[in-house]
Design a protein around this motif. Sequence first.
Motif, short mmCIF file in Angstrom:
data_model
loop_
_atom_site.label_atom_id
_atom_site.label_comp_id
_atom_site.label_asym_id
_atom_site.label_seq_id
_atom_site.Cartn_x
_atom_site.Cartn_y
_atom_site.Cartn_z
N PRO A 9 -29.02 -26.43 -1.44
CA PRO A 9 -28.03 -25.38 -1.25
C PRO A 9 -28.05 -24.33 -2.36
N GLY A 10 -27.67 -23.13 -2.02
CA GLY A 10 -27.59 -22.10 -3.04
C GLY A 10 -27.08 -20.80 -2.48
N THR A 11 -26.88 -19.86 -3.39
CA THR A 11 -26.42 -18.53 -2.97
C THR A 11 -27.64 -17.63 -2.72
N PHE A 12 -28.66 -17.80 -3.53
CA PHE A 12 -29.92 -17.05 -3.38
C PHE A 12 -29.66 -15.53 -3.33
N ASP A 13 -28.98 -15.06 -4.38
CA ASP A 13 -28.55 -13.65 -4.41
C ASP A 13 -29.14 -12.93 -5.60
N PRO A 14 -30.40 -12.60 -5.64
CA PRO A 14 -31.42 -12.80 -4.60
C PRO A 14 -32.23 -14.06 -4.89
N MET A 15 -33.15 -14.38 -3.97
CA MET A 15 -34.05 -15.51 -4.17
C MET A 15 -35.06 -15.15 -5.26
N THR A 16 -35.24 -16.09 -6.21
CA THR A 16 -36.15 -15.83 -7.34
C THR A 16 -37.38 -16.74 -7.26
N LEU A 17 -38.31 -16.52 -8.18
CA LEU A 17 -39.50 -17.39 -8.24
C LEU A 17 -39.10 -18.80 -8.67
N GLY A 18 -37.98 -18.93 -9.40
CA GLY A 18 -37.46 -20.25 -9.77
C GLY A 18 -37.02 -21.01 -8.52
N HIS A 19 -36.24 -20.34 -7.66
CA HIS A 19 -35.83 -20.97 -6.39
C HIS A 19 -37.06 -21.38 -5.57
N LEU A 20 -38.02 -20.48 -5.49
CA LEU A 20 -39.20 -20.76 -4.66
C LEU A 20 -39.97 -21.97 -5.16
N ASP A 21 -40.00 -22.13 -6.48
CA ASP A 21 -40.70 -23.27 -7.06
C ASP A 21 -39.97 -24.58 -6.71
N ASN A 112 -18.87 -38.53 -0.80
CA ASN A 112 -19.80 -39.25 0.08
C ASN A 112 -20.86 -39.93 -0.79
N ASP A 113 -20.74 -41.24 -0.93
CA ASP A 113 -21.61 -41.97 -1.84
C ASP A 113 -22.97 -42.29 -1.22
N GLU A 114 -23.16 -41.88 0.03
CA GLU A 114 -24.44 -42.22 0.69
C GLU A 114 -25.48 -41.12 0.54
N ILE A 115 -25.02 -39.96 0.07
CA ILE A 115 -25.96 -38.85 -0.10
C ILE A 115 -26.17 -38.64 -1.61
N GLU A 116 -27.41 -38.77 -2.05
CA GLU A 116 -27.71 -38.66 -3.48
C GLU A 116 -27.97 -37.22 -3.88
N THR A 117 -27.52 -36.86 -5.08
CA THR A 117 -27.90 -35.56 -5.63
C THR A 117 -29.14 -35.79 -6.50
N VAL A 118 -30.17 -35.03 -6.23
CA VAL A 118 -31.44 -35.18 -6.96
C VAL A 118 -31.74 -33.88 -7.69
N PHE A 119 -32.02 -33.97 -8.98
CA PHE A 119 -32.30 -32.77 -9.76
C PHE A 119 -33.79 -32.58 -9.95
N LEU A 120 -34.23 -31.35 -9.76
CA LEU A 120 -35.64 -31.02 -9.96
C LEU A 120 -35.74 -29.95 -11.04
N MET A 121 -36.85 -29.99 -11.76
CA MET A 121 -37.09 -28.94 -12.75
C MET A 121 -38.16 -28.02 -12.24
N ALA A 122 -37.92 -26.75 -12.40
CA ALA A 122 -38.94 -25.77 -12.01
C ALA A 122 -40.04 -25.77 -13.07
N ASP A 123 -41.14 -25.14 -12.76
CA ASP A 123 -42.20 -24.94 -13.73
C ASP A 123 -41.58 -24.32 -15.00
N VAL A 124 -42.05 -24.77 -16.17
CA VAL A 124 -41.44 -24.34 -17.44
C VAL A 124 -41.34 -22.81 -17.53
N SER A 125 -42.35 -22.12 -17.06
CA SER A 125 -42.36 -20.66 -17.18
C SER A 125 -41.29 -20.01 -16.31
N LEU A 126 -40.80 -20.74 -15.31
CA LEU A 126 -39.83 -20.15 -14.37
C LEU A 126 -38.40 -20.58 -14.65
N GLN A 127 -38.24 -21.49 -15.62
CA GLN A 127 -36.90 -22.05 -15.86
C GLN A 127 -35.85 -21.05 -16.33
#
Length: 163
Positions: A9-21, A112-127
């Motif tokens: 989920p996100g706002t994507f205002d606007p969509m960036t290369l970080g989001h795309l990664d 809702n304990d059945e849906i896990e939140t998973v965190f991802l890291m973008a490529d270091v250059s895009l963080q």
Amino acid sequence: MTKRIAVYPGTFDPMTLGHLDIVRRGANLADTLVIGVTTNPSKEPMFSVAERLAMVRREVAGLAANIKVVEFDSLLMDFAEAQGALMILRGLRAVADFEYEFQMAGMNQQLNDEIETVFLMADVSLQPIASKLVKEIARYRGDIGKFVTPAVAADVKRHLSRG
Ligand code: ADP
């Protein structure tokens, strides 16, 4: 076997290369990646939800076949459940993101304990990339070409010239 559906989920205002990664990484993890574009009027987005939906669809076209882009205007957990999701994906940038994300994931877990939140890291250059800063740089006529695709840069420019 059940399909592993992930919601990003996100706002994507606007969509960036970080989001795309994050989208690219998420699409590798899940059978189906549902990108949820929130209406989020409280953030007063630059682009309308219809514009953001069209932008995200265009940006991810050709990235992977298992990506769906859906608008949502409800509680994230309700949206994720309605999509049949197993997990919610969030991107983590710096320490600054952590506190908010930690709190949100904790509260969502209680909803809702059945849906896990998973965190991802973008490529270091895009963080360091953040939509908010992209807009700020563009307002001062700076070059946002390193942070978004040429098509998104054109969208932002067009939007700003409309006033
Ligand atoms: P929201 O309003 O939900 O924060 P955003 O569009 O700002 O929506 O961000 C959507 C998700 O993408 C969030 O999890 C955010 O942390 C993540 N994200 C945004 N930019 C980056 C980036 N450069 N690297 C990694 N994750 C990012």
